[in-house]
Design an enzyme around this catalytic site. Structure first.
Site, short mmCIF file in Angstrom:
data_model
loop_
_atom_site.label_atom_id
_atom_site.label_comp_id
_atom_site.label_asym_id
_atom_site.label_seq_id
_atom_site.Cartn_x
_atom_site.Cartn_y
_atom_site.Cartn_z
N GLU A 177 -1.61 -24.58 -29.15
CA GLU A 177 -1.53 -24.60 -27.68
C GLU A 177 -2.92 -24.31 -27.13
O GLU A 177 -3.59 -23.36 -27.55
CB GLU A 177 -0.53 -23.56 -27.18
CG GLU A 177 -0.46 -23.42 -25.67
CD GLU A 177 -0.09 -24.72 -24.98
OE1 GLU A 177 -0.83 -25.12 -24.06
OE2 GLU A 177 0.93 -25.33 -25.37
N ASP B 127 2.37 -34.65 -22.78
CA ASP B 127 1.95 -35.33 -21.57
C ASP B 127 2.10 -36.84 -21.78
O ASP B 127 1.53 -37.39 -22.73
CB ASP B 127 0.50 -34.98 -21.27
CG ASP B 127 0.05 -35.42 -19.88
OD1 ASP B 127 0.56 -36.45 -19.38
OD2 ASP B 127 -0.80 -34.73 -19.28
N ASP C 34 11.35 -36.28 -22.19
CA ASP C 34 12.21 -36.70 -21.09
C ASP C 34 11.70 -37.98 -20.46
O ASP C 34 12.33 -38.52 -19.56
CB ASP C 34 12.27 -35.61 -20.02
CG ASP C 34 10.91 -35.42 -19.36
OD1 ASP C 34 9.94 -35.16 -20.10
OD2 ASP C 34 10.80 -35.54 -18.13
N THR D 159 13.38 -26.55 -26.30
CA THR D 159 12.20 -25.97 -25.69
C THR D 159 12.55 -25.54 -24.26
O THR D 159 13.63 -25.84 -23.75
CB THR D 159 11.05 -26.99 -25.63
OG1 THR D 159 11.33 -27.96 -24.60
CG2 THR D 159 10.87 -27.70 -26.95
N GLU E 239 12.99 -28.62 -22.20
CA GLU E 239 14.24 -29.30 -22.56
C GLU E 239 15.42 -28.67 -21.85
O GLU E 239 16.30 -29.38 -21.32
CB GLU E 239 14.43 -29.24 -24.07
CG GLU E 239 15.61 -30.04 -24.60
CD GLU E 239 15.64 -30.06 -26.11
OE1 GLU E 239 16.62 -30.58 -26.66
OE2 GLU E 239 14.67 -29.57 -26.74
#
Length: 212
Positions: A69, A118, A154, A191, A194
Site C-alpha cells: 500500500e 483504480d 466493481d 474488502t 466490497e
C-alpha cells in the site's frame, strides 16, 4: 481521493519495522525468512485498510501474506489491524507497486490479489491499469510456475478490459463471476470497498486466472 492525515502514522511505521518492512527492496529473494514459518507467499497489491489481508491471514494460517500500500495514512490502519490480531503470517510494504521485480525475486510469490484497483477509465491511461500487459509481465516473473491471480472490482469496464488482457497474454481463465456474491463463495473475504458496494446493490466482478 485525498487521504486523511494521521499524526501517529510516522511513529507507527518507525516502531513497527517488523510488520511494515522498511527498505523492502533489500528483502528481494528473502521474504520467506521474515515469517515465523516457511510457507507459500500470497501478495495483495493495494491492501487498503487491511480488512482483506487480515481476514485471509486468519482463514489461511498455512499461507504467508504480504500487502503493498502506497498511502501512509492507510497502511498504518492495516498495520494496526494485523498487530492487534497478533497474527504472524502477514506483513506489509509501504511502497509503490509500479515495479514489483525490484521487490520480489523470480518465482518468489505463489498467488496475487488485485482488489478494487483504480480503473483508470480513460484510454490514454490504459498503461496504468494493473492488468495492462506490462504489469502482467511483472506478475509472471515473480509468480511461481502455475501461479494464480485473482481480480475483484466493481468496475465493469476494468473487468471486461482485464478479461481481454488476460486472454491476450495467454492466461487461463479459471473462474469468472459477473457477481461474486450471487455465487455465494464461502471462501470469499470481503474488502472494505466490497462491503460498501455490495450494500448498495452493486455487482462485484471477479476473475481467477492462471499463468500456464
Amino acid at each position: 481521493m485525498r487521504q486523511r492525515h494521521r499524526a501517529w502514522a510516522d511513529d507507527f511505521l518507525r516502531n513497527n519495522t517488523n510488520l511494515v518492512i522498511p527498505e523492502p527492496e533489500k528483502q528481494k529473494g528473502h521474504w520467506r525468512e521474515l515469517f515465523a514459518r516457511d510457507l507459500p507467499i500470497h501478495l495483495e497489491i493495494g491492501t487498503g485498510k487491511g480488512q482483506f489481508i487480515n481476514g485471509m491471514a486468519e482463514r489461511h494460517p498455512d499461507v504467508n501474506f504480504i500487502g503493498i500500500e502506497l498511502a501512509k495514512s492507510i497502511i498504518v490502519m492495516a498495520g494496526s489491524k494485523i498487530k492487534n490480531s497478533g497474527r504472524t503470517n502477514a506483513l506489509l510494504i509501504h511502497a509503490d507497486a509500479s515495479d514489483l521485480t525490484e521487490l520480489f525475486a523470480e518465482n518468489e510469490i505463489a498467488s496475487i490479489y488485485l482488489n478494487f484497483s483504480d480503473p483508470w477509465p480513460k484510454k490514454r491511461h490504459a498503461k496504468r491499469r494493473l492488468t495492462f500487459h506490462t504489469f502482467l509481465q511483472q506478475y509472471q516473473h515473480i509468480l511461481q510456475p502455475g501461479g494464480e491471480m485473482t481480480l475483484k472490482t466493481d468496475n465493469q469496464g476494468l473487468f471486461e478490459y482485464s478479461l481481454v488482457s488476460f486472454s491476450s497474454f495467454g492466461l487461463e481463465l479459471k473462474d469468472v463471476f459477473l457477481d461474486l456474491h450471487d455465487a455465494n463463495d464461502p471462501e470469499n473475504v470481503m474488502t472494505e470497498y466490497e462491503e460498501k458496494f455490495a450494500a448498495q446493490g452493486q455487482p462485484i466482478y471477479c476473475c481467477r486466472a492462471q499463468f500456464t
